[in-house]
Design a protein around this motif. Structure first.
Motif, PDB file in Angstrom:
ATOM      1  N   GLU A  21       0.828  -1.210   0.000  1.00 31.38           N
ATOM      2  CA  GLU A  21       0.000   0.000   0.000  1.00 31.38           C
ATOM      3  C   GLU A  21       0.859   1.255   0.000  1.00 31.38           C
ATOM      4  O   GLU A  21       0.539   2.250  -0.656  1.00 31.38           O
ATOM      5  N   ASN A  24       2.347   1.677  -3.572  1.00 32.87           N
ATOM      6  CA  ASN A  24       1.312   2.063  -4.527  1.00 32.87           C
ATOM      7  C   ASN A  24       0.848   3.498  -4.313  1.00 32.87           C
ATOM      8  O   ASN A  24       0.513   4.198  -5.277  1.00 32.87           O
ATOM      9  N   GLY A  25       0.839   3.941  -3.065  1.00 36.12           N
ATOM     10  CA  GLY A  25       0.365   5.289  -2.773  1.00 36.12           C
ATOM     11  C   GLY A  25       1.433   6.356  -2.788  1.00 36.12           C
ATOM     12  O   GLY A  25       1.129   7.534  -2.625  1.00 36.12           O
ATOM     13  N   SER A  26       2.693   5.953  -2.985  1.00 35.73           N
ATOM     14  CA  SER A  26       3.789   6.916  -2.953  1.00 35.73           C
ATOM     15  C   SER A  26       4.073   7.485  -4.342  1.00 35.73           C
ATOM     16  O   SER A  26       4.420   6.741  -5.266  1.00 35.73           O
ATOM     17  N   PRO A  27       3.959   8.805  -4.536  1.00 35.08           N
ATOM     18  CA  PRO A  27       4.281   9.401  -5.845  1.00 35.08           C
ATOM     19  C   PRO A  27       5.716   9.130  -6.276  1.00 35.08           C
ATOM     20  O   PRO A  27       5.981   8.961  -7.473  1.00 35.08           O
ATOM     21  N   GLN A  30       5.798   5.590  -7.546  1.00 31.24           N
ATOM     22  CA  GLN A  30       5.074   5.551  -8.820  1.00 31.24           C
ATOM     23  C   GLN A  30       5.951   6.072  -9.951  1.00 31.24           C
ATOM     24  O   GLN A  30       6.100   5.425 -10.996  1.00 31.24           O
ATOM     25  N   TYR A 247      -2.175   4.496  -9.241  1.00 25.75           N
ATOM     26  CA  TYR A 247      -1.855   3.925  -7.934  1.00 25.75           C
ATOM     27  C   TYR A 247      -1.752   2.398  -7.937  1.00 25.75           C
ATOM     28  O   TYR A 247      -1.915   1.760  -6.898  1.00 25.75           O
ATOM     29  N   HIS A 248      -1.471   1.801  -9.107  1.00 26.36           N
ATOM     30  CA  HIS A 248      -1.129   0.380  -9.171  1.00 26.36           C
ATOM     31  C   HIS A 248       0.204   0.199  -9.904  1.00 26.36           C
ATOM     32  O   HIS A 248       0.296  -0.581 -10.860  1.00 26.36           O
TER      33      HIS A 248
END
Length: 289
Positions: A21, A24-27, A30, A247-248
């Motif tokens: 999580e 996936n949520g970290s810019p 990403q 976010y994947h």
């Protein structure tokens, strides 16, 4: 102590779930993963372009052979994917949203066309070996691809006019069905050519090498298209498997690595040989008499 020992194995999945999580949520993660995908696609695109240049330099008189067109399409597909992932955040902001689907889906269709050329090439060899006409195969290839692109454009238009989940599911299932058909094509024509080559005399020139090439490429392409089919089915019905969102990134990385990057790299390595340079015809000067 027994209770603590019993609870200990649960901590690892929880930690992994938290890490998943967090990534996936970290810019930053990403951007890092998308730039890594862009770099991998860029390397494959550059390799394909170099192969086109080498073939053109080695045998310019051959024109646009299947090998050269295949390498050129590989360059186009991988360069497009490289650009999409390099500007992934900007793609996510494109409006209307239907254009996001076009940008993300079109390289996948081009990937299908590129590798379907190999199945076409194998089918032509099989037909020629049996003394059958091959003109219908090539025209059929163009017609099938035209129908596929027309259906996809129609699905994009319907999704634009009626942007509901069912239309999006239908569009992804179309890609899944297309991938399954491609896998069957590689198994059919690759297997047929493999068996034909196996019946050639052992002393036939290049028989063993061609057997190895056809067998490996057919297996790799069948696997990658089957994997794409399965993943597209999950993508259609499970929001947690959606590949079209920012976010994947981990899912994107493993999916594209498995179904496009790794297979493309292996196929390009297996088919790395280029035609031999034609020897100059011997020159016989005229006698003075």
């Amino acid at each position: 102590m027994a209770a603590v020992a019993a609870a200990a194995p649960v901590a690892l999945p929880a930690a992994l779930a938290g890490w998943w999580e967090h990534v996936n949520g970290s810019p930053a993660w990403q951007d890092g993963i998308f730039w890594a995908l862009a770099a991998l696609y860029g390397i494959i695109a550059a390799s394909s372009f170099i192969q086109v240049a080498r073939i053109q330099h080695r045998v310019p008189q051959y024109g646009w052979t299947t090998q050269k067109v295949f390498q050129l399409l590989n360059f186009v597909v991988n360069a497009a994917r490289c650009s999409v992932f390099a500007f992934r955040r900007q793609v996510q902001l494109v409006n209307p949203q239907i254009f996001q689907h076009v940008i993300l889906d079109l390289p996948g269709l081009a990937f299908f066309t590129t590798y379907a050329m190999l199945a076409l090439f194998w089918a032509e060899i099989s037909y020629q070996a049996r003394g059958r006409d091959t003109d219908g195969l090539r025209s059929g290839f163009y017609i099938i691809n035209g129908v596929i692109y027309a259906i996809q454009v129609l699905l994009w238009v319907l999704l634009w006019l009626n942007p509901n989940p069912s239309m999006l599911i239908l569009s992804k299932l179309f890609i899944a069905g297309l991938s399954f058909s491609a896998a069957l094509g590689f198994l059919l024509y690759g297997g047929r050519l493999f068996l034909m080559l196996k019946r050639f005399p052992i002393e036939s020139k290049g028989r063993q090498q061609k057997l190895s090439e056809v067998g490996k490429v057919a297996a790799i392409c069948s696997f990658c298209f089957l994997a794409r089919c399965v993943m597209m089915c999950f993508d259609a019905f499970d929001k947690e498997a959606d590949l079209d969102v920012l976010y994947h990134p981990i899912l994107n990385f493993f999916y594209y690595l498995l179904v496009e990057i790794f297979p493309s790299a292996l196929v390009l390595f297996i088919l790395r040989r280029i035609p031999s340079k034609l020897p100059l015809s011997q020159y016989h000067p005229l006698s003075s008499g």
